[in-house]
Design a protein around this motif. Sequence first.
Motif, short mmCIF file in Angstrom:
data_model
loop_
_atom_site.label_atom_id
_atom_site.label_comp_id
_atom_site.label_asym_id
_atom_site.label_seq_id
_atom_site.Cartn_x
_atom_site.Cartn_y
_atom_site.Cartn_z
N GLU A 136 122.55 5.52 -55.46
CA GLU A 136 123.66 5.68 -54.76
C GLU A 136 123.64 7.03 -53.73
OE1 GLU A 136 125.47 7.81 -58.41
OE2 GLU A 136 123.81 5.73 -57.50
N GLU A 137 123.40 8.13 -53.85
CA GLU A 137 122.98 9.47 -53.72
C GLU A 137 122.14 9.05 -52.15
OE1 GLU A 137 122.02 12.60 -56.25
OE2 GLU A 137 123.84 12.09 -56.97
N VAL A 138 120.62 8.39 -52.53
CA VAL A 138 119.59 8.28 -51.50
C VAL A 138 120.35 7.27 -50.04
CG1 VAL A 138 117.14 7.47 -51.32
CG2 VAL A 138 117.56 8.96 -53.30
N ALA A 139 120.73 6.78 -51.01
CA ALA A 139 121.31 5.55 -49.61
C ALA A 139 122.20 5.98 -48.50
CB ALA A 139 122.43 4.47 -51.08
N MET A 140 122.95 6.87 -49.28
CA MET A 140 124.59 7.64 -48.86
C MET A 140 123.38 8.37 -47.62
SD MET A 140 126.88 6.10 -48.73
CE MET A 140 128.07 6.61 -47.64
N ALA A 141 122.78 9.28 -47.76
CA ALA A 141 121.96 10.03 -47.64
C ALA A 141 121.35 9.75 -45.98
CB ALA A 141 121.54 11.06 -47.73
N LEU A 142 120.78 8.20 -46.62
CA LEU A 142 120.01 7.87 -45.87
C LEU A 142 121.07 6.87 -44.05
CD1 LEU A 142 117.21 6.18 -47.38
CD2 LEU A 142 117.10 7.90 -45.87
N GLU A 143 122.27 6.68 -44.74
CA GLU A 143 123.25 6.61 -43.72
C GLU A 143 123.71 7.14 -43.03
OE1 GLU A 143 125.91 3.30 -42.59
OE2 GLU A 143 124.30 3.08 -43.09
N THR A 144 124.51 8.28 -44.02
CA THR A 144 124.76 9.61 -43.81
C THR A 144 123.69 10.18 -42.26
OG1 THR A 144 126.50 9.76 -45.38
CG2 THR A 144 126.54 11.72 -43.68
N ARG A 145 122.78 10.91 -42.71
CA ARG A 145 122.00 10.93 -41.56
C ARG A 145 120.78 9.86 -41.12
NH1 ARG A 145 121.46 16.13 -41.77
NH2 ARG A 145 120.83 15.52 -39.94
N ASN A 146 120.95 9.18 -40.46
CA ASN A 146 120.01 8.03 -40.47
C ASN A 146 119.61 8.12 -38.81
OD1 ASN A 146 121.68 7.19 -37.55
ND2 ASN A 146 122.98 6.54 -39.07
N GLU A 147 120.02 9.89 -37.74
CA GLU A 147 118.96 9.83 -37.00
C GLU A 147 118.09 11.30 -37.31
OE1 GLU A 147 121.70 13.29 -38.37
OE2 GLU A 147 122.19 11.73 -38.04
N PHE A 148 118.40 11.61 -38.69
CA PHE A 148 117.31 12.71 -39.55
C PHE A 148 116.00 11.76 -39.80
CE2 PHE A 148 115.81 15.48 -42.58
CZ PHE A 148 115.32 16.53 -42.00
N PHE A 149 116.33 10.89 -40.58
CA PHE A 149 115.89 10.68 -42.20
C PHE A 149 115.13 9.40 -41.12
CE2 PHE A 149 117.84 12.31 -44.98
CZ PHE A 149 116.92 13.38 -45.58
N GLY A 150 115.55 8.46 -40.01
CA GLY A 150 115.43 7.62 -39.63
C GLY A 150 115.14 6.45 -40.19
N ALA A 151 115.10 5.91 -41.78
CA ALA A 151 115.09 5.53 -42.21
C ALA A 151 116.15 4.37 -42.76
CB ALA A 151 114.09 5.95 -43.67
N LYS A 152 117.05 3.72 -44.29
CA LYS A 152 118.01 2.87 -44.35
C LYS A 152 117.36 1.79 -45.12
CE LYS A 152 121.71 1.69 -41.96
NZ LYS A 152 122.38 1.58 -41.22
#
Length: 513
Positions: free
Chosen positions: A241-257
């Motif tokens: 859940e931490e990885v999923a929400m990090a990617l969701e919340t910072r999608n402009e940074f990681f460019g992945a979901k």
Amino acid sequence: MRKIYVFDTTLRDGEQSPGVNLNTREKVEIAYQLEKLGIDRMEAGFPAASPGDLAAVNAVARAVKKVTVIGLSRSREGDIDAVREALQGAEDPCIHIFLATSPIHRLHKLRMDKAQVLETAQASIRYAKKYFSKLEFSLEDAGRTELDFMAEMVGMAIREGANVVNIPDTVGYLNPAEYGAIFKYLKENVPDIERVQLSAHCHNDLGMATANTLAAIQNGADQIEGTINGIGERAGNTAIEEVAMALETRNEFFGAKTSLVLSEISRTSRLVSKLTGMVVPGNKAIVGANAFAHESGIHQDGMLKEKTTYEIMTPETIGLKESKLVLGKHSGRHAFRDKISDLGYDVSEEELNAAFGKFKDLADKKKEVSDEDILALIEEKLIDTPEVFSLQTIYVTYGNEATPTAKVIINGPESQPIVAVAEGNGSVDAIYNAIDKATGEEVTLGDYSIKAVSRGKDAQGEVHVVLSQGDVAAQGRGLSTDILEASARAYLNALNKLLEKRKTYTQRDHASL
């Protein structure tokens, strides 16, 4: 937006948490919820570990239909055969084979050299590919393996037909820069690397599992492996859940979901916690009880003005209804006023100030002040009774083989302190006798009752009393986390009402003359 596949190992690595032992029914129940969550791949267990685990993996394999179901296997034909048996009936089966590759494992655990490790892994992959079209190979303790040997092992796995190659930080040893660099190295140095998905599997021994996993994603990882709530052996695994929400919340940074149904996160977390018996810490990221709770007065004020001042994601995203403004000793007047309004009261500034003072006193005694506590305080303050007598201090001496004694200090009509000491049949009786002596009033106690305003050992006690003096009677109410103090306050509250009624009746009688 690049898709990151989610490999959930709650039912395998998560079950390896000390004290956790899921039965078949519980595994299937969690599997259904993981399917609702939208994970891509589910490691259901280690079939060769026991007949019971084999049967449980088979039950999961037959139950879920929208998820790839995976069985874990050592690089042994017997283990591979157990996975074959366990995954019969699976809609989309996959085998996960592992072998340790680090120098310390080669020397002390396997007692093999590099060539023997390579040969053993190659033979097991070839055998498994006869029966499985989907295969993942893991280099156990890859984090402490020489880069050139790691690249050689990954290249072999690609040539033998592996679909996913996992690069685990098995003992949680690496930092994000080191772990990310491994994926970058493999991407740049292994021929045909694009033919497989690279997977990140991190343990949390140094508290860096989530950070390492995100670093792997930034450096080309296609899949992440973890568990719900981060459970697992030793300090646990990456919390999905931490990885999923990090990617969701910072999608402009990681460019992945991920493709998880994020609104199912909270429900999944609760189920896993309930069935494994592993309580989620209050400060746990994303799913902890305090993740969307605010007590600081400054934070509460900001939240009431604009939620994004202190919340970078919404509780609704993970399936919760709303944030919580927890009222406690750090809360400010703004949050207290807002809570009163939510409870349906419209109070004056004077009433608010009086109730807020009482609230602060209560918050010093209780860890968390509930809605019921607030209601009791407000209702107490909305009853406007002149205080002829008020409680300043109370002392009680009690022993089951001694006579209870109470000493009270009462503020009198002109705020002068009045001290009185009395004995009684019990602590409450002694307190009431002392109050009678201090006030000089003779009253009859007609009723006395206690109830808890809220739950828990530190709940406020609410005492109701009925006092009478001749034909005049009055009810009194007292609140405190100490039931003896509440009893004294209720008695004085009723006495003040009684005196006010007596005064009113006397004035009425004089007027009628």
